[in-house]
Design a protein around this motif. Structure first.
Motif, PDB file in Angstrom:
ATOM      1  N   MET A   1       0.851  -1.172   0.000  1.00  0.00           N
ATOM      2  CA  MET A   1       0.000   0.000   0.000  1.00  0.00           C
ATOM      3  C   MET A   1       0.897   1.236   0.000  1.00  0.00           C
ATOM      4  SD  MET A   1      -2.930   1.152   2.756  1.00  0.00           S
ATOM      5  CE  MET A   1      -1.963   1.058   4.224  1.00  0.00           C
ATOM      6  N   THR A   2       0.454   2.267  -0.683  1.00  0.00           N
ATOM      7  CA  THR A   2       1.194   3.531  -0.689  1.00  0.00           C
ATOM      8  C   THR A   2       0.520   4.526   0.254  1.00  0.00           C
ATOM      9  OG1 THR A   2      -0.067   4.488  -2.511  1.00  0.00           O
ATOM     10  CG2 THR A   2       1.892   3.183  -3.097  1.00  0.00           C
ATOM     11  N   LEU A   3       1.218   5.592   0.568  1.00  0.00           N
ATOM     12  CA  LEU A   3       0.662   6.633   1.441  1.00  0.00           C
ATOM     13  C   LEU A   3      -0.581   7.249   0.810  1.00  0.00           C
ATOM     14  CD1 LEU A   3       0.895   8.277   4.014  1.00  0.00           C
ATOM     15  CD2 LEU A   3       2.463   9.805   2.823  1.00  0.00           C
ATOM     16  N   ARG A   4      -0.626   7.314  -0.491  1.00  0.00           N
ATOM     17  CA  ARG A   4      -1.783   7.866  -1.194  1.00  0.00           C
ATOM     18  C   ARG A   4      -3.045   7.045  -0.922  1.00  0.00           C
ATOM     19  NH1 ARG A   4      -2.322   8.817  -7.722  1.00  0.00           N
ATOM     20  NH2 ARG A   4      -4.407   9.664  -7.669  1.00  0.00           N
ATOM     21  N   ALA A   6      -3.622   5.269   1.869  1.00  0.00           N
ATOM     22  CA  ALA A   6      -3.915   5.165   3.303  1.00  0.00           C
ATOM     23  C   ALA A   6      -5.158   5.976   3.647  1.00  0.00           C
ATOM     24  CB  ALA A   6      -2.721   5.661   4.112  1.00  0.00           C
ATOM     25  N   PRO A   7      -6.066   5.394   4.440  1.00  0.00           N
ATOM     26  CA  PRO A   7      -7.288   6.114   4.803  1.00  0.00           C
ATOM     27  C   PRO A   7      -7.021   7.236   5.809  1.00  0.00           C
ATOM     28  CG  PRO A   7      -7.240   3.951   5.842  1.00  0.00           C
ATOM     29  CD  PRO A   7      -6.049   4.032   4.957  1.00  0.00           C
ATOM     30  N   THR A  11      -2.618   5.554  10.972  1.00  0.00           N
ATOM     31  CA  THR A  11      -1.186   5.733  11.160  1.00  0.00           C
ATOM     32  C   THR A  11      -0.493   4.598  10.427  1.00  0.00           C
ATOM     33  OG1 THR A  11      -1.505   6.761  13.320  1.00  0.00           O
ATOM     34  CG2 THR A  11       0.675   5.895  12.856  1.00  0.00           C
ATOM     35  N   VAL A  12       0.439   4.942   9.567  1.00  0.00           N
ATOM     36  CA  VAL A  12       1.150   3.944   8.767  1.00  0.00           C
ATOM     37  C   VAL A  12       2.650   4.098   8.996  1.00  0.00           C
ATOM     38  CG1 VAL A  12      -0.633   3.748   6.999  1.00  0.00           C
ATOM     39  CG2 VAL A  12       1.161   5.444   6.739  1.00  0.00           C
ATOM     40  N   LYS A  13       3.399   3.044   8.687  1.00  0.00           N
ATOM     41  CA  LYS A  13       4.850   3.048   8.836  1.00  0.00           C
ATOM     42  C   LYS A  13       5.492   2.956   7.459  1.00  0.00           C
ATOM     43  CE  LYS A  13       7.504   1.349  12.337  1.00  0.00           C
ATOM     44  NZ  LYS A  13       7.889   0.329  13.298  1.00  0.00           N
ATOM     45  N   VAL A  14       6.497   3.784   7.199  1.00  0.00           N
ATOM     46  CA  VAL A  14       7.179   3.799   5.906  1.00  0.00           C
ATOM     47  C   VAL A  14       8.025   2.529   5.759  1.00  0.00           C
ATOM     48  CG1 VAL A  14       8.827   5.017   4.443  1.00  0.00           C
ATOM     49  CG2 VAL A  14       7.244   6.312   5.867  1.00  0.00           C
ATOM     50  N   MET A  30      12.267  15.976   4.107  1.00  0.00           N
ATOM     51  CA  MET A  30      11.063  16.354   4.854  1.00  0.00           C
ATOM     52  C   MET A  30      10.928  15.557   6.148  1.00  0.00           C
ATOM     53  SD  MET A  30       8.087  16.817   2.065  1.00  0.00           S
ATOM     54  CE  MET A  30       8.579  16.670   0.381  1.00  0.00           C
ATOM     55  N   GLY A  31      11.823  14.591   6.365  1.00  0.00           N
ATOM     56  CA  GLY A  31      11.772  13.790   7.589  1.00  0.00           C
ATOM     57  C   GLY A  31      11.116  12.446   7.404  1.00  0.00           C
ATOM     58  N   ILE A  32      10.756  12.108   6.173  1.00  0.00           N
ATOM     59  CA  ILE A  32      10.111  10.819   5.901  1.00  0.00           C
ATOM     60  C   ILE A  32      11.193   9.831   5.483  1.00  0.00           C
ATOM     61  CG2 ILE A  32       8.424   9.607   4.491  1.00  0.00           C
ATOM     62  CD1 ILE A  32       6.973  12.323   4.187  1.00  0.00           C
ATOM     63  N   THR A  33      11.526   8.932   6.390  1.00  0.00           N
ATOM     64  CA  THR A  33      12.529   7.906   6.121  1.00  0.00           C
ATOM     65  C   THR A  33      11.961   6.546   6.479  1.00  0.00           C
ATOM     66  OG1 THR A  33      13.463   8.196   8.332  1.00  0.00           O
ATOM     67  CG2 THR A  33      14.487   9.460   6.558  1.00  0.00           C
ATOM     68  N   LYS A  34      12.667   5.488   6.109  1.00  0.00           N
ATOM     69  CA  LYS A  34      12.225   4.131   6.385  1.00  0.00           C
ATOM     70  C   LYS A  34      12.013   3.959   7.891  1.00  0.00           C
ATOM     71  CE  LYS A  34      13.517  -0.649   5.645  1.00  0.00           C
ATOM     72  NZ  LYS A  34      14.539  -1.565   5.139  1.00  0.00           N
ATOM     73  N   GLY A  35      10.852   3.401   8.262  1.00  0.00           N
ATOM     74  CA  GLY A  35      10.536   3.170   9.666  1.00  0.00           C
ATOM     75  C   GLY A  35       9.778   4.297  10.341  1.00  0.00           C
ATOM     76  N   THR A  36       9.651   5.432   9.692  1.00  0.00           N
ATOM     77  CA  THR A  36       8.947   6.583  10.263  1.00  0.00           C
ATOM     78  C   THR A  36       7.438   6.335  10.261  1.00  0.00           C
ATOM     79  OG1 THR A  36      10.628   8.070   9.391  1.00  0.00           O
ATOM     80  CG2 THR A  36       8.561   9.074  10.042  1.00  0.00           C
ATOM     81  N   GLU A  37       6.777   6.707  11.355  1.00  0.00           N
ATOM     82  CA  GLU A  37       5.322   6.601  11.408  1.00  0.00           C
ATOM     83  C   GLU A  37       4.706   7.899  10.907  1.00  0.00           C
ATOM     84  OE1 GLU A  37       3.886   5.347  15.221  1.00  0.00           O
ATOM     85  OE2 GLU A  37       4.544   3.294  14.844  1.00  0.00           O
ATOM     86  N   ILE A  38       3.665   7.744  10.081  1.00  0.00           N
ATOM     87  CA  ILE A  38       2.978   8.893   9.494  1.00  0.00           C
ATOM     88  C   ILE A  38       1.491   8.783   9.814  1.00  0.00           C
ATOM     89  CG2 ILE A  38       2.371  10.067   7.344  1.00  0.00           C
ATOM     90  CD1 ILE A  38       4.921   8.958   6.117  1.00  0.00           C
ATOM     91  N   TYR A  39       0.922   9.857  10.347  1.00  0.00           N
ATOM     92  CA  TYR A  39      -0.511   9.917  10.629  1.00  0.00           C
ATOM     93  C   TYR A  39      -1.167  10.731   9.510  1.00  0.00           C
ATOM     94  CZ  TYR A  39      -4.913  11.289  12.805  1.00  0.00           C
ATOM     95  OH  TYR A  39      -6.249  11.518  13.046  1.00  0.00           O
ATOM     96  N   VAL A  40      -2.166  10.138   8.845  1.00  0.00           N
ATOM     97  CA  VAL A  40      -2.870  10.815   7.749  1.00  0.00           C
ATOM     98  C   VAL A  40      -3.978  11.658   8.360  1.00  0.00           C
ATOM     99  CG1 VAL A  40      -4.124  10.521   5.591  1.00  0.00           C
ATOM    100  CG2 VAL A  40      -2.343   8.873   6.221  1.00  0.00           C
TER     101      VAL A  40
END
Length: 72
Positions: A1-4, A6-7, A11-14, A30-40
């Motif tokens: 799944m891609t970030l695009r 994600a609902p 919260t997803v992990k790179v 921008m701070g988005i690296t492998k293992g980073t958690e991102i909240y949509v």
């Protein structure tokens, strides 16, 4: 799944960043690296941009950028 894909509200992990070297560097700067958690947080009515929270700060990404971020 891609970030695009994600609902909103999830919260997803790179897992991996795809694309050209220039695009990868821009995303990592921008701070988005492998293992980073991102909240949509939210998605604009027409789907572009996507607003996310990364490492405690808010960030807006274009759909084409979000499509290059593989998540789990």
């Amino acid at each position: 799944m891609t970030l695009r894909e994600a609902p909103v509200g999830s919260t997803v992990k790179v897992v991996k960043i795809h694309g050209t070297d220039k695009l990868k560097r821009r995303i990592m700067d921008m701070g988005i690296t492998k293992g980073t958690e991102i909240y949509v947080r939210k998605v604009a009515p027409l789907g572009d941009p996507i607003e996310v929270t990364v490492r405690g700060f808010e960030l807006s990404l274009r759909k084409d950028e979000a499509e290059n971020i593989e998540t789990a």
